[in-house]
Design a protein around this motif. Structure first.
Motif, PDB file in Angstrom:
ATOM      1  N   SER A   1       5.415  49.608  13.439  1.00  0.00           N
ATOM      2  CA  SER A   1       5.519  48.301  13.840  1.00  0.00           C
ATOM      3  C   SER A   1       6.319  47.365  13.041  1.00  0.00           C
ATOM      4  O   SER A   1       6.760  46.212  13.478  1.00  0.00           O
ATOM      5  N   ASP A   2       6.657  47.836  11.930  1.00  0.00           N
ATOM      6  CA  ASP A   2       7.654  47.140  10.995  1.00  0.00           C
ATOM      7  C   ASP A   2       8.906  47.369  11.301  1.00  0.00           C
ATOM      8  O   ASP A   2       9.938  47.171  10.470  1.00  0.00           O
ATOM      9  N   ASP A   3       9.391  48.364  12.276  1.00  0.00           N
ATOM     10  CA  ASP A   3      10.930  48.870  12.627  1.00  0.00           C
ATOM     11  C   ASP A   3      11.431  47.632  13.161  1.00  0.00           C
ATOM     12  O   ASP A   3      11.167  46.954  13.901  1.00  0.00           O
TER      13      ASP A   3
ATOM     14  N   TRP B   1      13.866  47.574  15.387  1.00  0.00           N
ATOM     15  CA  TRP B   1      13.979  47.953  16.649  1.00  0.00           C
ATOM     16  C   TRP B   1      12.759  47.101  17.292  1.00  0.00           C
ATOM     17  O   TRP B   1      13.076  46.877  18.717  1.00  0.00           O
ATOM     18  N   THR B   2      11.728  46.527  16.885  1.00  0.00           N
ATOM     19  CA  THR B   2      10.676  46.109  17.391  1.00  0.00           C
ATOM     20  C   THR B   2      10.871  44.760  18.172  1.00  0.00           C
ATOM     21  O   THR B   2      10.409  44.268  18.772  1.00  0.00           O
ATOM     22  N   ARG B   3      12.012  44.173  17.261  1.00  0.00           N
ATOM     23  CA  ARG B   3      12.435  42.640  17.723  1.00  0.00           C
ATOM     24  C   ARG B   3      13.319  42.748  19.036  1.00  0.00           C
ATOM     25  O   ARG B   3      13.632  41.826  19.659  1.00  0.00           O
TER      26      ARG B   3
ATOM     27  N   LEU C   1       7.773  53.270  17.826  1.00  0.00           N
ATOM     28  CA  LEU C   1       8.269  52.700  16.677  1.00  0.00           C
ATOM     29  C   LEU C   1       7.185  52.422  15.520  1.00  0.00           C
ATOM     30  O   LEU C   1       6.026  52.146  16.245  1.00  0.00           O
TER      31      LEU C   1
ATOM     32  N   THR D   1       4.299  50.633  17.777  1.00  0.00           N
ATOM     33  CA  THR D   1       4.767  49.694  18.980  1.00  0.00           C
ATOM     34  C   THR D   1       5.674  50.451  19.879  1.00  0.00           C
ATOM     35  O   THR D   1       6.450  51.360  19.389  1.00  0.00           O
ATOM     36  N   TYR D   2       5.804  50.110  20.952  1.00  0.00           N
ATOM     37  CA  TYR D   2       6.454  50.864  22.127  1.00  0.00           C
ATOM     38  C   TYR D   2       7.574  49.854  22.843  1.00  0.00           C
ATOM     39  O   TYR D   2       7.321  48.516  22.909  1.00  0.00           O
ATOM     40  N   ARG D   3       8.605  50.271  23.136  1.00  0.00           N
ATOM     41  CA  ARG D   3       9.613  49.709  23.617  1.00  0.00           C
ATOM     42  C   ARG D   3      10.244  50.581  24.780  1.00  0.00           C
ATOM     43  O   ARG D   3      10.489  51.878  24.574  1.00  0.00           O
TER      44      ARG D   3
END
Length: 258
Positions: free
Chosen positions: A171-173, A175-177, A169, A249-251
């Motif tokens: 990093s300001d997406d 979903w990163t939360r 993603l 960012t990865y989730r």
């Protein structure tokens, strides 16, 4: 015997030298043979292959379409032959392991350290090749680490493990939360897919519930597209280790098959 000349390395070397030198005269000088011998060798190669390899004018020599393809293969074969001679005469051995994206992932550094300790006389090279076989089909490596289907009729192979899938993603997406993402939620977004070497296909989703897709052809382009925020990516865990980038960012993808 049918009387046909067999393909030899000297035929290929002659073709490469003509193209690199730019003329039959200069190729003859580099090869240490007569210009007539250069012409005969090229003609023999064209007869063996059954195609014309070069366009020749009074000033220029350029490969034909077939010549471009043969030239690329010739360079690889000659490089392999030179490497074989080098290893045989010096006792110095190299092992080239190709990969399309991320080598051994989080195990890469440990693998390299153990290899050096156990096989100090064999120089190890891990090389990324942007081909579906990680450079194996092109003769660019001795072994390859693949995360896509293998042609079992052509290659010996071994399964060494499975990896969890992750979502990449911007990093300001929003979903990163979150701690993880569900597979079905990807359908709400545009999915960026590397159609050449990537591991993600639309087969992960039911036919009637698939995301919109944007295609790229290289891992760097894939990462750049994800970083814009207009798309998300799905990738093996190894990418998380090998491609830590600003803006990405990865989730974990919670319910996808490995």
């Amino acid at each position: 015997m049918d009387g046909r000349t067999e393909l030899e390395l000297r035929h290929l070397r002659c073709l490469v030298e003509i193209v690199d030198a730019g003329s039959f005269t200069d190729a003859a000088i580099e090869l240490g043979i007569s210009q007539a011998a250069v012409s005969r060798t090229l003609l023999a190669l064209e007869r063996i292959l059954g195609v014309r390899l070069l366009h020749r004018t009074s000033r220029t020599v350029t490969p034909t379409t077939a010549g471009v393809q043969v030239l690329a293969r010739a360079r690889n074969l000659l490089a392999d032959a030179d490497e074989l001679v080098h290893q045989a005469t010096t006792g110095h051995t190299r092992l080239h392991i190709g990969h399309a994206w991320s080598a051994m992932g989080r195990h890469t550094a440990e693998f390299q350290r153990r290899w050096h300790d156990r096989y100090p006389d064999v120089e190890l090279h891990l090389i990324r090749h942007n081909t579906p076989s990680g450079g194996l089909a092109e003769g660019l490596c001795d072994l390859a680490v693949l995360r896509t289907p293998v042609d079992t009729r052509r290659y010996a192979h071994a399964l060494v493990g499975h990896e969890r899938r992750y979502v990449a993603l911007a990093s300001d997406d929003p979903w990163t939360r979150r701690r993880s993402i569900r597979l079905a939620e990807i359908c709400e977004r545009t999915l960026v897919v590397d159609r050449r070497t990537g591991t993600t296909t639309l087969d992960l989703w039911p036919e009637d519930a698939r995301p919109a897709v944007e295609y790229t052809r290289d891992v760097d382009d894939w990462l750049a597209t994800v970083a814009t925020g207009r798309s998300v990516g799905v990738t093996p865990q190894a990418t998380v280790t090998q491609y830590r980038r600003d803006g990405i960012t990865y989730r974990p993808l919670r319910d996808a098959i490995p």
